[in-house]
Design a protein around this motif. Sequence first.
Motif, mmCIF file in Angstrom:
data_model
loop_
_atom_site.group_PDB
_atom_site.id
_atom_site.type_symbol
_atom_site.label_atom_id
_atom_site.label_comp_id
_atom_site.label_asym_id
_atom_site.label_seq_id
_atom_site.Cartn_x
_atom_site.Cartn_y
_atom_site.Cartn_z
ATOM 1 N N PHE A 145 32.695 53.046 2.317
ATOM 2 C CA PHE A 145 31.672 52.013 2.357
ATOM 3 C C PHE A 145 30.516 52.347 1.472
ATOM 4 O O PHE A 145 29.986 51.701 0.806
ATOM 5 C CB PHE A 145 31.258 51.500 3.532
ATOM 6 C CG PHE A 145 32.253 50.482 4.191
ATOM 7 C CD1 PHE A 145 32.961 49.665 3.519
ATOM 8 C CD2 PHE A 145 32.608 50.492 5.702
ATOM 9 C CE1 PHE A 145 34.097 48.747 4.029
ATOM 10 C CE2 PHE A 145 33.648 49.369 6.072
ATOM 11 C CZ PHE A 145 34.221 48.636 5.454
ATOM 12 N N PRO A 146 29.961 53.443 1.706
ATOM 13 C CA PRO A 146 28.672 54.023 1.183
ATOM 14 C C PRO A 146 28.923 53.948 -0.290
ATOM 15 O O PRO A 146 28.097 53.602 -1.166
ATOM 16 C CB PRO A 146 28.513 55.284 1.517
ATOM 17 C CG PRO A 146 29.097 55.470 3.140
ATOM 18 C CD PRO A 146 30.018 54.674 2.931
ATOM 19 N N GLU A 147 29.828 54.501 -0.889
ATOM 20 C CA GLU A 147 30.282 54.528 -2.351
ATOM 21 C C GLU A 147 30.534 53.071 -2.823
ATOM 22 O O GLU A 147 29.751 52.623 -3.877
ATOM 23 C CB GLU A 147 31.518 55.215 -2.676
ATOM 24 C CG GLU A 147 31.762 55.361 -4.051
ATOM 25 C CD GLU A 147 30.911 55.867 -4.972
ATOM 26 O OE1 GLU A 147 30.849 55.751 -6.211
ATOM 27 O OE2 GLU A 147 30.210 56.769 -4.458
ATOM 28 N N LEU A 148 31.127 52.241 -1.948
ATOM 29 C CA LEU A 148 31.264 50.848 -2.491
ATOM 30 C C LEU A 148 30.223 49.972 -2.458
ATOM 31 O O LEU A 148 29.709 49.212 -3.437
ATOM 32 C CB LEU A 148 32.139 50.068 -1.380
ATOM 33 C CG LEU A 148 32.545 48.669 -1.644
ATOM 34 C CD1 LEU A 148 33.353 48.465 -3.105
ATOM 35 C CD2 LEU A 148 33.305 47.851 -0.624
ATOM 36 N N ILE A 149 29.176 50.471 -1.542
ATOM 37 C CA ILE A 149 27.898 49.595 -1.167
ATOM 38 C C ILE A 149 27.234 49.890 -2.525
ATOM 39 O O ILE A 149 26.254 49.200 -3.130
ATOM 40 C CB ILE A 149 27.280 49.804 -0.255
ATOM 41 C CG1 ILE A 149 28.240 49.198 0.990
ATOM 42 C CG2 ILE A 149 25.854 49.421 0.002
ATOM 43 C CD1 ILE A 149 27.609 49.653 2.499
ATOM 44 N N GLN A 150 27.259 51.135 -2.787
ATOM 45 C CA GLN A 150 26.317 51.685 -4.054
ATOM 46 C C GLN A 150 26.826 51.034 -5.448
ATOM 47 O O GLN A 150 25.986 50.740 -6.262
ATOM 48 C CB GLN A 150 26.609 53.284 -4.353
ATOM 49 C CG GLN A 150 25.547 53.529 -5.518
ATOM 50 C CD GLN A 150 25.457 55.194 -5.397
ATOM 51 O OE1 GLN A 150 25.442 55.626 -4.413
ATOM 52 N NE2 GLN A 150 25.291 55.850 -6.582
ATOM 53 N N GLN A 151 28.194 50.864 -5.452
ATOM 54 C CA GLN A 151 28.850 50.275 -6.902
ATOM 55 C C GLN A 151 28.362 48.757 -6.897
ATOM 56 O O GLN A 151 28.147 48.443 -7.696
ATOM 57 C CB GLN A 151 30.512 50.249 -6.528
ATOM 58 C CG GLN A 151 30.840 51.740 -6.590
ATOM 59 C CD GLN A 151 32.352 51.729 -6.774
ATOM 60 O OE1 GLN A 151 33.164 50.850 -6.448
ATOM 61 N NE2 GLN A 151 32.919 52.932 -6.529
ATOM 62 N N ILE A 152 28.335 47.945 -5.771
ATOM 63 C CA ILE A 152 28.131 46.586 -5.772
ATOM 64 C C ILE A 152 26.504 46.341 -6.048
ATOM 65 O O ILE A 152 26.229 45.443 -6.612
ATOM 66 C CB ILE A 152 28.507 45.840 -4.514
ATOM 67 C CG1 ILE A 152 30.171 46.105 -4.198
ATOM 68 C CG2 ILE A 152 27.967 44.487 -4.379
ATOM 69 C CD1 ILE A 152 30.644 45.477 -2.980
ATOM 70 N N THR A 153 25.633 47.226 -5.272
ATOM 71 C CA THR A 153 24.392 46.981 -5.078
ATOM 72 C C THR A 153 23.363 47.623 -6.178
ATOM 73 O O THR A 153 22.282 47.426 -6.826
ATOM 74 C CB THR A 153 23.479 47.339 -3.906
ATOM 75 O OG1 THR A 153 23.604 48.652 -3.729
ATOM 76 C CG2 THR A 153 24.192 46.627 -2.743
ATOM 77 N N ASP A 154 24.053 48.679 -6.798
ATOM 78 C CA ASP A 154 23.470 49.531 -8.028
ATOM 79 C C ASP A 154 22.378 50.332 -7.185
ATOM 80 O O ASP A 154 21.261 50.316 -7.804
ATOM 81 C CB ASP A 154 23.225 48.792 -9.140
ATOM 82 C CG ASP A 154 22.862 49.747 -10.397
ATOM 83 O OD1 ASP A 154 23.293 50.897 -10.573
ATOM 84 O OD2 ASP A 154 21.782 49.642 -11.383
ATOM 85 N N SER A 155 22.487 50.668 -5.851
ATOM 86 C CA SER A 155 21.269 51.276 -5.124
ATOM 87 C C SER A 155 22.030 52.115 -4.257
ATOM 88 O O SER A 155 23.116 51.971 -3.740
ATOM 89 C CB SER A 155 20.439 50.261 -4.438
ATOM 90 O OG SER A 155 19.687 50.863 -3.565
ATOM 91 N N SER A 156 21.467 53.515 -4.112
ATOM 92 C CA SER A 156 22.146 54.482 -2.965
ATOM 93 C C SER A 156 22.037 53.549 -1.743
ATOM 94 O O SER A 156 21.371 52.895 -1.417
ATOM 95 C CB SER A 156 21.510 55.500 -3.032
ATOM 96 O OG SER A 156 20.062 55.430 -2.267
ATOM 97 N N TYR A 157 23.123 53.986 -0.927
ATOM 98 C CA TYR A 157 23.361 53.347 0.324
ATOM 99 C C TYR A 157 22.363 53.596 1.315
ATOM 100 O O TYR A 157 22.000 52.450 1.950
ATOM 101 C CB TYR A 157 24.610 54.352 0.978
ATOM 102 C CG TYR A 157 25.015 53.984 2.374
ATOM 103 C CD1 TYR A 157 25.405 52.593 2.874
ATOM 104 C CD2 TYR A 157 25.267 55.176 3.313
ATOM 105 C CE1 TYR A 157 25.941 52.509 3.997
ATOM 106 C CE2 TYR A 157 25.566 54.910 4.561
ATOM 107 C CZ TYR A 157 26.036 53.552 4.804
ATOM 108 O OH TYR A 157 26.436 53.568 6.245
ATOM 109 N N ASP A 158 21.707 54.821 1.218
ATOM 110 C CA ASP A 158 20.517 55.007 2.361
ATOM 111 C C ASP A 158 19.270 54.198 1.857
ATOM 112 O O ASP A 158 18.673 53.830 2.733
ATOM 113 C CB ASP A 158 20.418 56.383 2.674
ATOM 114 C CG ASP A 158 20.355 57.601 1.337
ATOM 115 O OD1 ASP A 158 20.752 56.925 0.126
ATOM 116 O OD2 ASP A 158 20.049 58.620 1.408
ATOM 117 N N TYR A 159 19.106 54.128 0.610
ATOM 118 C CA TYR A 159 18.002 53.452 0.228
ATOM 119 C C TYR A 159 18.006 51.948 0.473
ATOM 120 O O TYR A 159 17.159 51.051 0.757
ATOM 121 C CB TYR A 159 17.557 53.757 -1.392
ATOM 122 C CG TYR A 159 16.662 52.821 -2.144
ATOM 123 C CD1 TYR A 159 15.602 53.254 -1.684
ATOM 124 C CD2 TYR A 159 17.013 51.708 -2.514
ATOM 125 C CE1 TYR A 159 14.276 52.497 -2.361
ATOM 126 C CE2 TYR A 159 16.016 50.801 -3.151
ATOM 127 C CZ TYR A 159 14.731 51.318 -2.954
ATOM 128 O OH TYR A 159 13.369 50.452 -3.447
#
Length: 435
Positions: A225-239
């Motif tokens: 999920f962290p990598e997927l969320i970054q791909q979708i949002t163009d933002s790092s997961y923790d940010y």
Amino acid sequence: MKKNILLGIILVFYSVTGLSQNSDVLSYGTPEEVGLDSELIHQRVDSIITNGIEQEAFPGAQVLVAKNGKIIFHEAYGYHTYNKNQPVKTNDIYDLASVTKITAALPAVMKLVDEGKLELDKPFSDYWTRWKKEDNKKDITLREILSHQAGLVPYIIFLNEVIDDKGGIKSKYIHQNSNKRFSNQVYDDIFIKNNFNKKMYRLIDKSEVSTDKKYVYSGLTFLIFPELIQQITDSSYDYYLEKNFYLPLNTPTMGFTPKKKGFSNAIVPTEVDTLFRHTLTQGWVHDENASLLGGVSGNAGLFAKATDLAKLMQMYMQYGVYDGKRYFSEATVKEFIKVQYPENDNRRGLGFDKPLLNNSELSLDDAYPAPEVDKSSFGHSGFTGTFVWADPENQLVYIFLSNRVNPSRDHRNLYSLNIRSAVQQVFYQATLSTD
């Protein structure tokens, strides 16, 4: 750099302004204000926790309960370790283990579902496209994944990839000093190769899938999920989590890799790791799979103090609203906290754990969690000894924090004594007499 400066400015703003006066914000009160008997609560909870410490279920613990929007109980017990050097305090920070799933990965996924950027009943491979090549995974939906109905294997021990047959560490994956290729920190002097996550993804891609679609708890996709969320949002997961949830909720201790952040709060240690880190694990995630992602994951790795956890759970219980801000639509929250596959004897919601399907009919020894919780309630447990639960019908949030894995995960009396459910039950049975 600009993102970090912006987050710092926002954090200062929330820290200075303090608590809002909005009616949907947690405040402090007494058990009597919400119709509960404080003397009975203290007597019974103290007894249960003291027995747990004596039976070495954990060296110390913390309990927070909020009812009707008021924190009516928040107590700390015991010590950080069995050497009794440091007492537990109510602002201590804990490794939340799998509670991370509903306090980090899940809010991000819920927001993306709310925005139409993820759909529950489309193949997950529409988003995680590498699964399109995997015949056993290409048709699995996000709904099946989040409700543990997908047939995925429960766990892959990725630590086996970095430890050789003699128990030594493979230098191709682990270094004691950081450099450009080894910048993901696992522990004080342990750095994992930056692209090790890709090896983890490949092993997940090739893992087996059961054709018998039934409830089997699996945390594998929470590593994705962290990598997927970054791909979708163009933002790092923790940010993304900081900006959209932790900062506006004013939960300053909630986050990953707390050792790097210089908190004045004490961080409660977990296990004495004899296999990988070869020391007492403190300030870094206990879960080995999350650690191999640099401590930032969706399956584990989040740390927080109890009051910060309570705010997030209160927001869920208020169907997506806290302090006047809406985080998700009410419909999305209600969908995620609903049992998805009861016909398959699966109690789970979407990401959230739920009571056993016949929970109200069971004794405390057999129930999960306390038999008195409403069927609408939801939460999650964590391997390190953590537990969070919210009950909208009874307007009750329950937080239990412990480090039962200290000094070793072999300490399992937290389970055998059913301590978390027993403490939770007290707050359902402590109604003041009207005689």
